[in-house]
Design a protein around this motif. Structure first.
Motif, PDB file in Angstrom:
ATOM      1  N   GLU A   1       0.829  -1.212   0.000  1.00  0.00           N
ATOM      2  CA  GLU A   1       0.000   0.000   0.000  1.00  0.00           C
ATOM      3  C   GLU A   1       0.862   1.261   0.000  1.00  0.00           C
ATOM      4  N   LEU A   2       1.977   1.242   0.731  1.00  0.00           N
ATOM      5  CA  LEU A   2       2.867   2.402   0.729  1.00  0.00           C
ATOM      6  C   LEU A   2       3.487   2.598  -0.649  1.00  0.00           C
ATOM      7  N   ALA A   3       3.876   1.505  -1.286  1.00  0.00           N
ATOM      8  CA  ALA A   3       4.448   1.599  -2.632  1.00  0.00           C
ATOM      9  C   ALA A   3       3.423   2.156  -3.615  1.00  0.00           C
TER      10      ALA A   3
ATOM     11  N   ARG B   1       5.533   3.579  -6.603  1.00  0.00           N
ATOM     12  CA  ARG B   1       6.812   2.880  -6.724  1.00  0.00           C
ATOM     13  C   ARG B   1       6.597   1.376  -6.504  1.00  0.00           C
ATOM     14  N   PRO B   2       7.541   0.538  -6.942  1.00  0.00           N
ATOM     15  CA  PRO B   2       7.427  -0.894  -6.660  1.00  0.00           C
ATOM     16  C   PRO B   2       7.817  -1.200  -5.220  1.00  0.00           C
ATOM     17  N   ALA B   3       7.431  -2.385  -4.745  1.00  0.00           N
ATOM     18  CA  ALA B   3       7.850  -2.853  -3.418  1.00  0.00           C
ATOM     19  C   ALA B   3       8.313  -4.287  -3.565  1.00  0.00           C
ATOM     20  N   LEU B   4       9.458  -4.444  -4.203  1.00  0.00           N
ATOM     21  CA  LEU B   4       9.903  -5.769  -4.631  1.00  0.00           C
ATOM     22  C   LEU B   4      11.065  -6.328  -3.825  1.00  0.00           C
ATOM     23  N   LEU B   5      11.621  -5.519  -2.929  1.00  0.00           N
ATOM     24  CA  LEU B   5      12.845  -5.947  -2.243  1.00  0.00           C
ATOM     25  C   LEU B   5      12.595  -6.198  -0.763  1.00  0.00           C
ATOM     26  N   PRO B   6      12.254  -7.424  -0.378  1.00  0.00           N
ATOM     27  CA  PRO B   6      12.045  -7.712   1.044  1.00  0.00           C
ATOM     28  C   PRO B   6      13.339  -7.549   1.834  1.00  0.00           C
TER      29      PRO B   6
END
Length: 295
Positions: free
Chosen positions: A233-235, A240-245
């Motif tokens: 949700e923040l991404a 922006r993407p959120a792909l990097l745990p």
């Protein structure tokens, strides 16, 4: 109403002060250093409680301060910044010839044991399984004033989200750069609240004579929010993407195992009594809260 606010110059304190003043109340912050229209903790200890109608304590060293190593000395600082300020205010209330009508303490949902399935209301047991749960138990015990006419309220807060501080201030830049993602598995519950709602709950507790006891300071949609949901949700809010745990081992290396557990685990908390008391949330849903913060 004349309100004394311990920790009134901090992130939540500023939001609460702004809200109270907008509603016509007078606010006097208590902070480490004296200044115009504020008291220092030393002055409060020496001179006692000034004439006031209500007292709130928000004081406490930032547990997740990335610049502080998790050591015995820092643990003592985290503990004392909460317990000793609460004891100071409780003693001042107890010794006052004209005690306030309300006494509100903001603690944390670290009181409840992390679980992927259990759901906790204000009546659920907790408080004795790790450093943070015992901290909250000691913190709340320090606020007790036997025989006091002051109406006591404890608000157990979740992760506080807001534009000018709190947890999100450390997350925004990695996410803006497209380097954000969930912490660990991302499946852990993420009990959250917008800073305006935490301030709102405290204000509601001060203004509503029938409110007493424990209120959970979390959003109504918080029980359905995981850390992975928050990251996505923040991404989206930032485009922006959120792909990097962030691997669990990396968090433990940076923060220490006990402190990292605050981010890698979490309790599923419901604001049952908060809603029953009549509080209406400004930001009940995460997408609306995040859009407000990143706008």
């Amino acid at each position: 109403m004349r309100v004394l606010v311990g920790g009134g110059t901090g992130f939540v304190g500023r939001a609460l002060t702004q809200l109270l003043r907008s509603r016509g109340h007078q606010v006097t912050p208590v902070s480490r250093h004296r200044g115009p229209d504020r008291l220092s903790w030393e002055e409060l200890s020496q001179s006692g409680l000034p004439l006031c109608d209500a007292v709130v304590n928000l004081a406490g060293e930032n547990v997740l301060n990335p610049f502080r190593r998790w050591s015995d000395a820092f643990c003592r600082e985290v503990f004392n910044s909460r317990i000793e300020t609460t004891k100071t205010l409780a003693k001042a209330i107890a010794d006052s010839e004209q005690p306030p009508r309300a006494w509100v303490l903001v603690t944390g949902v670290g009181y409840y044991r992390p679980s992927p399935t259990a759901e906790y209301t204000e009546d659920s047991l907790g408080g004795d399984f790790d450093f943070f749960s015992r901290l909250v138990s000691s913190w709340e015990a320090a606020a007790l004033i036997p025989g006091s006419p002051a109406r006591g309220v404890v608000v157990r807060s979740g992760v506080v989200l807001g534009r000018d501080g709190g947890a999100i201030s450390q997350m925004l830049w990695p996410f803006r750069l497209g380097l954000g993602g969930p912490l660990g598995s991302g499946l852990q519950p993420f009990p959250w609240i917008h800073v305006r709602d935490l301030a709102g709950i405290v204000c509601h507790a001060l203004e509503t004579e029938s409110v007493r006891g424990v209120l959970n300071g979390v959003s109504p949609s918080s029980p359905a929010t995981s850390n992975g949901t928050f990251a996505r949700e923040l991404a989206v809010a930032l485009g922006r993407p959120a792909l990097l745990p962030v691997p669990a081992w990396a968090l433990r290396a940076v923060l220490g195992a006990e402190r990292a557990a605050l981010l890698l685990e979490g309790p599923r908390v419901l604001p049952k009594r908060t809603l029953e008391s009549g509080y209406s949330f400004i930001f009940p849903h995460l997408d609306g809260a995040l859009k407000d913060i990143v706008a």
